[in-house]
Design an enzyme around this catalytic site. Structure first.
Site, PDB file in Angstrom:
ATOM      1  N   ASP A  22     -33.296  40.599  32.994  1.00  0.00           N
ATOM      2  CA  ASP A  22     -32.333  41.554  32.450  1.00  0.00           C
ATOM      3  C   ASP A  22     -32.648  42.943  32.998  1.00  0.00           C
ATOM      4  OD1 ASP A  22     -30.323  42.767  30.710  1.00  0.00           O
ATOM      5  OD2 ASP A  22     -30.489  40.938  29.524  1.00  0.00           O
TER       6      ASP A  22
ATOM      7  N   HIS B 188     -26.393  43.012  34.344  1.00  0.00           N
ATOM      8  CA  HIS B 188     -27.751  43.047  33.779  1.00  0.00           C
ATOM      9  C   HIS B 188     -28.797  42.839  34.879  1.00  0.00           C
ATOM     10  CE1 HIS B 188     -26.645  43.477  29.595  1.00  0.00           C
ATOM     11  NE2 HIS B 188     -25.777  42.488  29.701  1.00  0.00           N
TER      12      HIS B 188
ATOM     13  N   GLU C  94     -21.014  40.816  30.365  1.00  0.00           N
ATOM     14  CA  GLU C  94     -21.121  42.276  30.405  1.00  0.00           C
ATOM     15  C   GLU C  94     -21.394  42.817  31.816  1.00  0.00           C
ATOM     16  OE1 GLU C  94     -22.633  43.192  25.913  1.00  0.00           O
ATOM     17  OE2 GLU C  94     -24.198  42.717  27.333  1.00  0.00           O
TER      18      GLU C  94
END
Ligand code: ACM
Length: 780
Positions: A190, A261, A340
């Protein structure tokens, strides 16, 4: 004749309970029958050895457990023990692959099943033992037949936001096994850290696994701790953990996040970015430790624009990474993230724009779909399948992908309609990083997810009939199962991991294991105290919030004050309360308190000897002309932020901590707030204010405008003012949106707060509707 007599005697003695008063097995088995009497488990009991590996392992596990926890030493015999004994019988043809049977009579215990079933039989058997070390082990005489409802029973752990060493990861795996979960989703990469050694790219570890500091408190934080944070797993450690999990019938699904990410990977290899020469952007308002020049591992939470650029260089990198990952993890599933991913840098990049043209893609969503489909092809070519978060639906789903539905259930529903398998992990029911109590005792990411809500989750979305959802065996056809996620932005240590998962994980275990018809919240509540004792027995921390005092604030009968109602599930004690923090006088609570003026009250659950069972809860009441008055909302708030309905806006409680008492907020997703209050009689009005929350990191934006209207009769309203809190992202910092008036008199007040609309690019949740969170309406 003899047989008939024995049979009828058995029938007389047999007491078949759906629920029993002292047997507390979680998850509830498919069938459980109890007879009077007990089996004494002591050093005189023997246990059979077995040639089959599964049975042998289970035998060692059980003898080791009994010795370590109770000092009971069973002697091991041949395959056919005499006398009082435990018999482990591996049956690879057992009717359910994960199923098992347990029979306990006066003389013997039989555990039966496949190797995996026997493993679960032992987990159940352990729950028949007391959670104290001393005393005789008297087992109830029972007969159990059991197997799971879903084939996918998962728990996730984010080791990027905070790193957890292998010893704890193994403990976490033990917890999964104890609750009969069979998948561990290991979130390994991440923005805040890359955690898996990749031999070909050593900078992923030397650079990508470390950050210089971390924000303090809830995003954007009150500062930076300036303390380096890092950690990674070597490939040897990974192999060791994979084996450890496999021995417990748990498959580990590794997650390698892409295309978003990706900050940690980009910090190690800037060429993976579309803009390798641009320095990492530090989010506005977040404190930073060390250099901000060049590519950096992120030190705060959220979503970042600098994502993987879909160049050949990036695909080669990812394929090489996946090669090493797939060699380490035998799992059929490889999780490739997909959530995302802001499209800002792809929009700015001439390379991406050219690629969109060349490939005939519609837009940047098409490019995301191209990215995921290309990776899927690669993973499929190695005989494996991808799992991705529900954003992989955007721009077109990869043909063989399994979808993890996290933004509620809608992604899962859409994927099922396209004929895909789904794993349900909706944030509304199974995000264990959300708070489990209203009066929060440590920082969490927000949300309110009590035990009962987890328990009542149904993984097959109600829009599908059982027939649509199930195959001819009654197994869910599209819904493989469910999983809880544990994101660790605000979970810095193992004790807090345990606190956040227990006991909610036990509630989820009944969701994924127990047949729907046997799920029973009141039976689960009966069993909960025994489960909490087991957590204590194993030395794990857990939340007691189920027993917290529950307080609710209601309107008084004449709408001129408030009523404070207190309840507790714990019947051992009685509720006491005090008026004000500096007041020593305590009162016994017998009925709801009527509150009619500003003040702070405290309450706790007390024993007769004046010691306390619960923590104290404190409630401040602040009165204004609207407090306790009749209020109606034109449109209801969203199901996951309902507060206590419209009354929440006039209940005299102004939350003091951002999201912590989230049940005090009403949340409107993409919708406006339109409230009308009846003050009871015409009143002079000097000021009207609406309390809203601004928290872009959680997709919560102030309204674009707030209109204040008044009326004398409740039918004809006149606009008195429209306030625009800010434009172009220049929001004021204060929470209250207010307007002062002179010479205004009215009985009815209407407030229309317009939702911000679509979240702008570059922000967490960009492109989706914003939340509008409102707390209190104040009229002076
Ligand atoms: C997620 O929670 N971003 C999958």
């Amino acid at each position: 004749m003899k047989n008939i007599i024995i049979l009828s005697l058995l029938l007389i003695c047999t007491n078949t309970f759906g629920q029993t008063t002292d047997i507390a097995i979680i998850p509830e088995p498919v069938s459980l029958k109890v007879q009077k009497g007990s089996f004494l488990l002591d050093n005189n009991v023997t246990i059979n050895d077995n040639d089959l590996e599964g049975a042998k392992n289970v035998m060692h596990m059980l003898t080791g457990y009994l010795d370590a926890n109770y000092g009971v030493k069973l002697s091991i015999t041949g395959p056919h023990p005499n006398g009082r004994s435990i018999r482990i019988e591996q049956d690879n043809q057992f009717n359910q692959k994960e199923g098992y049977g347990i029979t306990i009579t006066h003389d013997f215990v039989v555990l039966k099943g496949t190797a995996q079933g026997l493993f679960y039989a032992v987990q159940t058997f352990i729950q028949l033992l007391p959670s104290v070390k001393n005393g005789a082990l008297n087992l109830p005489l029972i007969s159990i037949n059991d197997y799971p409802r879903f084939g996918y029973r998962g728990m996730h752990l984010d080791v990027c936001r905070h790193f957890f060493p292998t010893e704890f990861v193994k403990k976490y795996i033990d917890y999964l096994a104890f609750h009969k979960f069979n998948y561990f989703h290991w979130h390994l990469t991440d923005d805040q850290g890359w955690r898996i050694e990749i031999k070909k790219y050593e900078k992923l570890i030397t650079i990508g696994s470390k950050r210089n500091g971390t924000i303090i408190g809830r995003y954007p934080g009150t500062g930076n701790d300036n303390t380096p944070h890092g950690g990674f797993y070597t490939q040897d450690e990974i192999r060791d953990v994979v084996k450890y999990a496999a021995d417990r019938f748990i498959t580990i699904i590794p997650e390698i996040e892409m295309p978003g990410h990706a900050s940690a990977a980009i910090a190690a290899y800037p060429d993976l970015s579309c803009f390798p020469d641009e320095s990492t952007q530090v989010p506005k308002g977040a404190a930073w430790s060390g250099s901000t020049t060049g590519k950096q591992v992120q030190q705060t939470w959220g979503v970042f624009e600098d994502v993987f650029c879909p160049t050949e260089n990036t695909f080669t990198f990812l394929e090489n990474v996946l090669d090493e990952v797939m060699a380490l993890f035998p799992s059929k599933y490889i999780h490739i993230g997909g959530d995302e991913c802001p499209k800002e840098s792809w929009k700015r990049s001439p390379f991406c724009q050219q690629l969109i043209k060349e490939k005939g893609l519609k837009d940047e969503n098409g490019l995301q779909s191209y990215f995921i489909q290309r990776i899927e092809k690669y993973v499929n070519s190695k005989g494996k399948s991808i799992v991705g978060w529900d954003e992989i639906l955007e721009g077109g789903l990869a043909p063989n992908a399994t979808v993890m539905s996290w933004r509620g259930e809608k992604g899962g529903i859409a994927a099922i309609k396209e004929g895909h398998h789904v794993i349900m992990t909706p944030d509304t029911y199974v995000y264990f990083d959300h708070s489990q109590n209203k009066h929060e005792d440590s920082v969490t990411i927000g949300g309110y997810l009590p035990l009962e809500k987890v328990y009542n989750y149904e993984p097959v979305p109600p829009v599908f009939t059982e027939a649509q959802a199930s195959d001819s065996m009654g197994k869910a056809k599209f819904v493989l199962g469910a999983q809880a996620n544990l994101w660790t932005e605000y979970i810095t240590n193992p004790r807090k991991v345990e606190y956040m998962i227990f006991p909610r994980m036990s509630a989820l275990s009944e969701v994924v294991w127990t047949p729907k018809a046997k799920k029973d919240w009141s039976n689960y509540q009966r069993k909960l105290p025994a489960m909490l004792k087991r957590y204590e027995f194993m030395g794990a921390s857990y939340s007691k919030s189920y027993y917290d005092l529950q307080s609710s604030v209601l309107p008084s009968a004449d709408f001129n004050g408030l009523v404070w109602k207190l309840e507790s599930k714990n019947k051992e004690g009685h509720i006491i309360y005090v008026k004000g923090r500096s007041n020593n006088a305590t009162f016994n609570y017998s009925k709801s308190l009527v509150i009619s003026a500003n003040g702070e009250y405290g309450a706790a659950l007390s024993r007769k000897d004046h010691t306390f069972i619960s923590n104290w809860i404190w409630q401040k009441f602040a009165f204004n002309k609207a407090t306790g008055k009749k209020i109606i909302l034109k449109d209801k708030p969203a199901d996951n932020y309902p507060g206590s309905g419209a009354f929440t806006l006039v209940n005299g409680i102004v939350t003091t901590e951002k999201l912590s008492q989230s049940s005090e907020w009403l949340g409107f997703l993409g919708k406006d707030l339109d409230a009308t209050i009846d003050l009871g009689k015409p009143q002079a009005i000097r000021k009207i204010a609406l309390d809203v929350l601004r928290q872009e990191g959680s997709w919560i934006y102030p309204p674009s405008s707030v209109e204040f209207l008044t009326s004398a009769d409740g039918r004809t309203f006149k606009s008195q003012a429209i306030v625009h809190p800010g434009t172009n992202g220049n929001w004021p910092n204060e929470r209250k949106i207010e307007k002062e008036f002179s010479n205004l008199n009215a009985r009815y007040i209407q407030i229309i707060a317009k939702n911000y609309g679509i979240i702008p690019s570059g922000q967490p949740g960009s492109g989706t509707p914003a939340w509008l969170f409102a707390d209190e309406i104040e009229v002076e």
